[in-house]
Write a protein that holds these residues in place. Structure first.
Motif, PDB file in Angstrom:
ATOM      1  N   VAL A 384       1.340  33.725  13.939  1.00 23.34           N
ATOM      2  CA  VAL A 384       1.776  33.499  15.313  1.00 23.34           C
ATOM      3  C   VAL A 384       2.951  34.404  15.643  1.00 23.34           C
ATOM      4  O   VAL A 384       2.948  35.121  16.642  1.00 23.34           O
ATOM      5  CB  VAL A 384       2.170  32.024  15.515  1.00 23.34           C
ATOM      6  N   ALA A 385       3.954  34.409  14.775  1.00 23.25           N
ATOM      7  CA  ALA A 385       5.160  35.190  15.042  1.00 23.25           C
ATOM      8  C   ALA A 385       5.000  36.640  14.659  1.00 23.25           C
ATOM      9  O   ALA A 385       5.809  37.474  15.037  1.00 23.25           O
ATOM     10  CB  ALA A 385       6.345  34.582  14.289  1.00 23.25           C
ATOM     11  N   GLY A 386       3.952  36.970  13.899  1.00 23.09           N
ATOM     12  CA  GLY A 386       3.812  38.334  13.416  1.00 23.09           C
ATOM     13  C   GLY A 386       3.178  39.274  14.417  1.00 23.09           C
ATOM     14  O   GLY A 386       3.204  40.487  14.236  1.00 23.09           O
ATOM     15  N   VAL A 387       2.595  38.719  15.472  1.00 24.14           N
ATOM     16  CA  VAL A 387       1.925  39.556  16.456  1.00 24.14           C
ATOM     17  C   VAL A 387       2.953  40.379  17.226  1.00 24.14           C
ATOM     18  O   VAL A 387       3.990  39.875  17.651  1.00 24.14           O
ATOM     19  CB  VAL A 387       1.090  38.689  17.423  1.00 24.14           C
ATOM     20  N   ILE A 388       2.653  41.661  17.398  1.00 27.97           N
ATOM     21  CA  ILE A 388       3.527  42.564  18.155  1.00 27.97           C
ATOM     22  C   ILE A 388       2.973  42.685  19.570  1.00 27.97           C
ATOM     23  O   ILE A 388       1.795  42.987  19.770  1.00 27.97           O
ATOM     24  CB  ILE A 388       3.606  43.946  17.491  1.00 27.97           C
ATOM     25  N   ASN A 389       3.837  42.439  20.552  1.00 27.24           N
ATOM     26  CA  ASN A 389       3.452  42.558  21.956  1.00 27.24           C
ATOM     27  C   ASN A 389       3.822  43.947  22.442  1.00 27.24           C
ATOM     28  O   ASN A 389       4.995  44.257  22.636  1.00 27.24           O
ATOM     29  CB  ASN A 389       4.155  41.487  22.784  1.00 27.24           C
ATOM     30  N   LEU A 390       2.819  44.791  22.628  1.00 26.76           N
ATOM     31  CA  LEU A 390       3.044  46.170  23.052  1.00 26.76           C
ATOM     32  C   LEU A 390       2.501  46.343  24.470  1.00 26.76           C
ATOM     33  O   LEU A 390       1.294  46.471  24.681  1.00 26.76           O
ATOM     34  CB  LEU A 390       2.335  47.149  22.102  1.00 26.76           C
ATOM     35  N   ALA A 391       3.426  46.302  25.431  1.00 20.46           N
ATOM     36  CA  ALA A 391       3.049  46.457  26.842  1.00 20.46           C
ATOM     37  C   ALA A 391       1.944  45.483  27.235  1.00 20.46           C
ATOM     38  O   ALA A 391       0.981  45.835  27.919  1.00 20.46           O
ATOM     39  CB  ALA A 391       2.617  47.890  27.118  1.00 20.46           C
ATOM     40  N   GLY A 392       2.078  44.235  26.755  1.00 22.95           N
ATOM     41  CA  GLY A 392       1.116  43.219  27.127  1.00 22.95           C
ATOM     42  C   GLY A 392      -0.076  43.122  26.201  1.00 22.95           C
ATOM     43  O   GLY A 392      -0.860  42.170  26.301  1.00 22.95           O
ATOM     44  N   ARG A 393      -0.238  44.069  25.305  1.00 24.69           N
ATOM     45  CA  ARG A 393      -1.339  44.032  24.357  1.00 24.69           C
ATOM     46  C   ARG A 393      -0.844  43.448  23.041  1.00 24.69           C
ATOM     47  O   ARG A 393       0.193  43.847  22.526  1.00 24.69           O
ATOM     48  CB  ARG A 393      -1.900  45.429  24.135  1.00 24.69           C
ATOM     49  N   LYS A 394      -1.616  42.531  22.478  1.00 23.32           N
ATOM     50  CA  LYS A 394      -1.225  41.869  21.243  1.00 23.32           C
ATOM     51  C   LYS A 394      -1.826  42.606  20.046  1.00 23.32           C
ATOM     52  O   LYS A 394      -3.031  42.848  20.000  1.00 23.32           O
ATOM     53  CB  LYS A 394      -1.701  40.414  21.236  1.00 23.32           C
ATOM     54  N   ILE A 395      -0.959  42.943  19.083  1.00 19.87           N
ATOM     55  CA  ILE A 395      -1.390  43.702  17.908  1.00 19.87           C
ATOM     56  C   ILE A 395      -1.032  42.916  16.659  1.00 19.87           C
ATOM     57  O   ILE A 395       0.129  42.525  16.461  1.00 19.87           O
ATOM     58  CB  ILE A 395      -0.723  45.091  17.874  1.00 19.87           C
ATOM     59  N   ASP A 396      -2.004  42.697  15.796  1.00 20.99           N
ATOM     60  CA  ASP A 396      -1.780  42.042  14.512  1.00 20.99           C
ATOM     61  C   ASP A 396      -1.410  43.122  13.486  1.00 20.99           C
ATOM     62  O   ASP A 396      -2.251  43.967  13.157  1.00 20.99           O
ATOM     63  CB  ASP A 396      -3.030  41.298  14.064  1.00 20.99           C
ATOM     64  N   PRO A 397      -0.181  43.134  12.971  1.00 20.54           N
ATOM     65  CA  PRO A 397       0.214  44.175  12.012  1.00 20.54           C
ATOM     66  C   PRO A 397      -0.705  44.267  10.809  1.00 20.54           C
ATOM     67  O   PRO A 397      -0.938  45.352  10.279  1.00 20.54           O
ATOM     68  CB  PRO A 397       1.633  43.749  11.596  1.00 20.54           C
ATOM     69  N   ARG A 398      -1.247  43.136  10.366  1.00 20.52           N
ATOM     70  CA  ARG A 398      -2.081  43.158   9.163  1.00 20.52           C
ATOM     71  C   ARG A 398      -3.343  43.985   9.358  1.00 20.52           C
ATOM     72  O   ARG A 398      -3.825  44.626   8.427  1.00 20.52           O
ATOM     73  CB  ARG A 398      -2.440  41.731   8.741  1.00 20.52           C
ATOM     74  N   GLU A 399      -3.886  43.959  10.584  1.00 22.57           N
ATOM     75  CA  GLU A 399      -5.074  44.752  10.857  1.00 22.57           C
ATOM     76  C   GLU A 399      -4.770  46.240  10.677  1.00 22.57           C
ATOM     77  O   GLU A 399      -5.542  46.977  10.041  1.00 22.57           O
ATOM     78  CB  GLU A 399      -5.568  44.499  12.275  1.00 22.57           C
TER      79      GLU A 399
END
Length: 503
Positions: A384-399
């Motif tokens: 939940v907390a690991g997701v990076i919000n990049l200009a409204g797009r959610k990115i999972d660092p693990r991917e």
């Protein structure tokens, strides 16, 4: 009901299994009878040392040392004195230790005698007679926060993003974790467990320490660098039936040229702390014929799931006894895993109310892990907390990390959110290489495999990713490492090869 006290449980086990081997470290072996005798004698020594002086009785003592026979003896001796052991990661530096001193009221630290003169906090060093530890006493920092009446042991979160939080565990919680691990995994008195994880981490604490003693099993401790050859020798020499380690160990063994016979008596390998790549699992199991069973645990809740089915290779197993999982839909559409266990921590000593705030009305702990259940089996897909919000797009660092780690020549990689000169969020990838690499190599490996917005904007090559003993990234230290490497420019072209950390 009165809380379970750990010292009588250990003493009863030592009496019942007196003639069996309890601990092994290299050529040193201790029977259960010897374990009881030596820990009792050490308790007298420590009691006298800790009560010395004119100050108040020290009721809490940190064990900040590497796994060893002395570690187990010190831990059991402190329980026998009625004190509360605080199990502290040897990877913690001055900032973390100072936070433990000031926030938890710990003024006594048992450390490896050979490193006592390098202990980060100023204090008085006194060797512990007849043992491999030294006692470092430091100045108190005001009135310490009161421990709960039933607290038996304290352990810490990894402190990857700040001050480590101190978890208080009752004796009942510690006993429940050990008992449920025994029942849920079939551990018995014929087993020999080779433990490569630090006892400060739940992987080792819950699977190897008290659980082994409850059934009269043998606990094997590894010393020295955890290279593939040393691990194989320890498995072969001890006749270990179980191996407890983090994924990096299995990766090292799978990539080695070891003869398969070196692991011949091993029945089960247990992995946790980070995702085990499918290719590592497949290669290890094909080479050595030993199943790797996934284990999912949470620092605040103890052991949670274990893969019992030898034919299953997906997910993280099914709940252990005393564990209930509850997936809950989030407003953002994701599903978070909630759980309740018989081995839950009582609270954070140095963060009042924070643990309680993560419990729902039914007492289920919000793990922060995204995932789902299939036929009762747990699958974790992100944080939940690991997701990076990049200009409204959610990115999972693990991917993104999985893609980069698959690039030829990449040994380790971590993605984190950074900011550019304009204060905008950017994706920054820290990479450890096995050979000289350039930013272009990383970008080429990402393009076509990831959406364009998921491709890292910055790439920094470092000698090593700073990690805790559990293998978790120490993000503040990583940022400092990346900053120190910036002298060669924002994207270092030729990395310095660093040694692989397997603590």
């Amino acid at each position: 009901m009165r809380d379970r006290q750990l010292d009588p449980i250990v003493r009863e086990a030592c009496a019942r299994f007196a003639s069996r081997t309890a601990l092994r470290q290299g050529d040193e072996r201790l029977s259960y009878a010897e374990l009881a005798d030596r820990s009792a004698r050490l308790a007298v020594v420590l009691d006298r040392m800790l009560d010395a002086g004119t100050g108040p009785r020290r009721d809490r003592v940190a064990v900040c040392a590497r796994n060893s026979v002395d570690y187990v003896l010190s831990y059991l001796a402190l329980l026998a004195t009625g004190r509360v052991p605080f199990l502290v990661d040897v990877a913690f530096g001055e900032n973390e230790l100072e936070a433990i001193r000031t926030g938890c009221g710990v003024t006594a630290f048992l450390v490896d005698a050979g490193t006592a003169d390098r202990f980060p906090l100023p204090g008085t060093v006194t060797p512990v007679a007849g043992g491999g530890h030294a006692l470092v006493t430091v100045e108190a920092a005001g009135a310490p926060p009161a421990l709960l009446a039933d607290t038996a042991v304290c352990r810490f979160t990894s402190g990857t993003t700040g001050v480590p939080k101190c978890l208080e565990f009752s004796g009942t919680a510690v006993f429940s974790a050990a008992r449920n691990w025994v029942e849920g995994t079939g551990l018995d008195g014929t087993d020999r467990t080779l433990c490569l994880a630090a006892f400060t981490n739940g992987l080792a604490f819950n699977t190897s320490l008290l659980s082994s003693f409850l059934v009269g099993a043998e606990l094997v401790l590894h010393t020295g660098p955890p290279t593939s050859a040393r691990i194989a020798r320890a498995v072969a020499d001890s006749g270990a039936t179980r191996l407890v380690a983090f994924p990096l160990v299995y990766r090292t063994l799978a990539a080695s040229d070891l003869a398969t016979a070196r692991l011949a008596r091993l029945d089960l390998a247990i992995s946790a702390g980070a995702e085990l790549p499918a290719e590592t699992r497949a290669r290890f199991e094909e080479r050595f014929g030993v199943r790797i069973a996934d284990y999912y645990g949470v620092a605040e809740a103890g052991p949670c799931t274990f893969e019992r089915d030898p034919g299953y290779r997906r997910g993280l197993g099914t709940p252990l006894p005393g564990v209930t999982l509850r997936p809950r839909r989030r407003p953002d559409g994701g599903t978070e895993i909630l759980l309740r266990t018989a081995s839950m921590a009582s609270r954070y000593l140095n963060a009042p109310g924070e643990l309680e705030g993560r419990l729902d009305a039914d007492g289920y702990y919000r793990t922060g892990d995204l995932g789902h259940l299939e036929d009762g089996r747990l699958f974790v897909t992100g944080r939940v907390a690991g997701v990076i919000n990049l200009a409204g797009r959610k990115i999972d660092p693990r991917e993104v990390e999985r893609v980069v780690q698959a690039i030829d020549g990449v040994r380790d990689a971590v993605l984190f959110a950074d900011t550019d000169a304009d204060g905008q969020i950017t994706l920054h990838m820290a990479v450890v290489g096995d050979r000289p690499l350039a930013r272009a190599d990383i970008l080429a490996g990402c393009r076509g495999r990831l959406a364009a917005y998921k491709v890292p904007q910055r790439v920094s090559f470092v000698a090593e990713i700073p990690r805790s003993s559990a293998g978790k990234v120490r993000i503040n230290d990583l940022r400092a490492t990346v900053a120190a490497s910036a002298g060669a420019g924002p994207d270092t072209q030729t990395p310095t090869r660093g040694r692989e950390s397997m603590r």
